[in-house]
Design an enzyme around this catalytic site. Structure first.
Site, PDB file in Angstrom:
ATOM      1  N   GLU A 212      -0.463   6.010  10.203  1.00  0.00           N
ATOM      2  CA  GLU A 212      -1.690   6.155   9.412  1.00  0.00           C
ATOM      3  C   GLU A 212      -2.954   6.014  10.253  1.00  0.00           C
ATOM      4  O   GLU A 212      -4.048   5.854   9.728  1.00  0.00           O
ATOM      5  CB  GLU A 212      -1.686   5.141   8.263  1.00  0.00           C
ATOM      6  CG  GLU A 212      -0.490   5.362   7.348  1.00  0.00           C
ATOM      7  CD  GLU A 212      -0.451   4.438   6.150  1.00  0.00           C
ATOM      8  OE1 GLU A 212      -1.371   3.617   6.002  1.00  0.00           O
ATOM      9  OE2 GLU A 212       0.499   4.547   5.367  1.00  0.00           O
ATOM     10  N   LYS A 346      -0.679   6.421  -6.725  1.00  0.00           N
ATOM     11  CA  LYS A 346      -0.135   7.431  -5.819  1.00  0.00           C
ATOM     12  C   LYS A 346       0.444   8.540  -6.691  1.00  0.00           C
ATOM     13  O   LYS A 346       1.430   8.312  -7.399  1.00  0.00           O
ATOM     14  CB  LYS A 346       0.981   6.829  -4.960  1.00  0.00           C
ATOM     15  CG  LYS A 346       0.516   5.773  -3.970  1.00  0.00           C
ATOM     16  CD  LYS A 346       1.719   5.127  -3.310  1.00  0.00           C
ATOM     17  CE  LYS A 346       1.314   4.227  -2.152  1.00  0.00           C
ATOM     18  NZ  LYS A 346       2.467   3.438  -1.652  1.00  0.00           N
TER      19      LYS A 346
END
EC number: 4.2.1.11
Length: 437
Positions: A212, A346
């Site tokens: 990430e 999400k």
């Protein structure tokens, strides 16, 4: 306006794994969306359909999900002649076609790809930006629009990194900025200071970045990681303006009812594993010592007792991710048990836009906050940048200010802020209640 074509193909995500891309065509053109995927996935999530054929893509192919779009969903949508602007009808049709509680027949990755591409096509038909269309679908207030605080994952541990560090993400949140663009500049400057400090203390290779975009040095404890981040914030000159957030991803180190902070060591000493109460005490010490404003997944996904006990006197935002997996039933239970006060949203955990919007609304109704989130396996798709503005959640986590699949979302938010001008405000320190601003 009706949909004239729906087509899916297999493309690659930021980890080099196959994922599903869907194109929806109307008279206005072709609109495309790509589905992300996670590394640490909750057991209660909607099913991401993978082929399982180890001879290709190590079993991670998505040819079945792609076929499900092209051979099952596409013909059904075309024959039903659904209006592209009727998101609920599109999603309901796909859920009926699937007929399972966790989307295991067609795959959440097949359904979501269509769901997101349809929303983009609808925005084009209405001649409005995607964030405006999403606000319309959600019934969000747009006077003013709210730009989110970016929670930037600058240091990685847990399943996202080597090293002994158990907690998965250490994020900086520029809550003291005046605008999103200023927040991103502050975040970027701290990130560069952090990389320099990390290389100095842990060697050149420690500056390498994880999935990430965060650094992943060989750090042993949370305190060591937090000291490094605080030093980087001070070096950049932003003490008091930048807060810290944690994603502990504790389900990853929950064993036999205890928490093993040395879980990456196969010979870990079970006498040192912590009870939920002992882990809660550790978090409390960290909150007292560091400018922490948010803790995600402090306990395992089914350790309800530990969550409820900790929430009572935590004093910071407690974000549920693995606990709730964007699932309405799990969210309702978490609200009833007073286990947390914010939802990590999400879209691929629940698998359709309509259900994602409902999850956010259920959370807001319970005075929870909502943080929109990327996944560790991301793509160039910027859908969640528009979603966070459309839903008015005031907080987004989409990695470090590095790696193009992370910057794609952050750059889209810069464009949205510029386009909205005085019609938008920055959530800042009020990120938790941004939907009420």
């Amino acid at each position: 306006m009706a949909i004239s074509k729906v087509y899916a193909r297999s493309v690659y995500d930021s980890r080099g794994n196959p994922t599903v891309e869907v194109e929806v065509t109307t008279e206005n053109g072709t609109f495309r969306s790509i589905v992300p995927s996670g590394a640490s996935t909750g057991v209660h999530e909607a099913l991401e359909l993978r082929d399982g054929d180890k001879s290709k893509w190590l079993g991670k192919g998505v040819t079945k999900a792609v076929s499900n779009v092209n051979d099952i969903i596409a013909p059904a949508l075309l024959s039903a002649n659904v209006d592209v602007k009727d998101q609920k009808a599109v999603d309901a049709l796909m859920l009926t076609l699937d007929g399972t509680p966790n989307k295991s027949k067609l795959g959440a990755n097949a359904i979501l790809g269509v769901s997101m591409a349809v929303a983009k096509a609808a925005a084009a038909e209405k001649k409005v930006p995607l964030y405006q269309h999403l606000a319309d679908l959600a019934g969000s207030s747009t006077t003013p629009f709210v730009l989110p605080v970016p929670f930037l994952n600058v240091l990685n541990g847990g399943s996202h990194a080597g090293g002994a560090l158990a907690l998965q993400e250490f994020m900086i949140a520029p809550t003291g900025a005046e605008s999103f663009s200023e927040a991103l500049r502050m975040g970027s400057e701290v990130y560069h200071n952090l990389k320099s400090l990390t290389k100095k203390r842990y060697g050149a290779s420690a500056g390498n970045v994880g999935d990430e975009g965060g650094v992943a040095p060989n750090i042993q404890t949370a305190e060591e990681a937090l000291d490094l981040i605080v030093d980087a914030i001070k070096a950049a000159g932003y003490e008091g303006k930048i807060d810290i957030a944690l994603d502990c991803a504790s389900s990853e180190f929950f064993k036999d009812g205890k928490y093993d902070l040395d879980f990456k060591n196969p010979e870990s000493d079970s006498s040192k594993w912590l009870s939920g109460q002992e882990l809660a005490d550790l978090y409390k010490k960290l909150v007292e010592k560091y400018p922490i404003v948010s803790i995600e997944d402090p306990f395992a996904e089914d350790d309800w007792e530990a969550w409820s006990h900790f929430y009572k006197n935590a004093g910071v935002q407690i974000v549920a991710d693995d606990l709730t997996v964007t699932n309405p039933t799990r969210i309702a239970t978490a609200i009833q048990k007073k286990a947390a006060d914010a939802l990590l949203l999400k879209v691929n955990q629940i698998g359709s836009l309509t259900e994602s919007i409902q999850a956010a609304k259920d959370s807001f109704d319970a005075t929870w906050g909502v943080m929109v989130s990327h996944r560790s396996g991301e793509t160039e798709d910027t859908f969640i940048a528009d979603l966070v503005v459309g839903l008015r959640t005031g907080q987004i986590k989409t990695g470090a200010p590095a790696r193009s699949e992370r910057l794609a979302k952050l750059n889209q938010l810069l464009r949205i802020e510029e386009e909205l001008g005085s019609k938008a405000i920055y959530a800042g320190k009020k990120f938790h209640n941004a939907n009420k601003l």
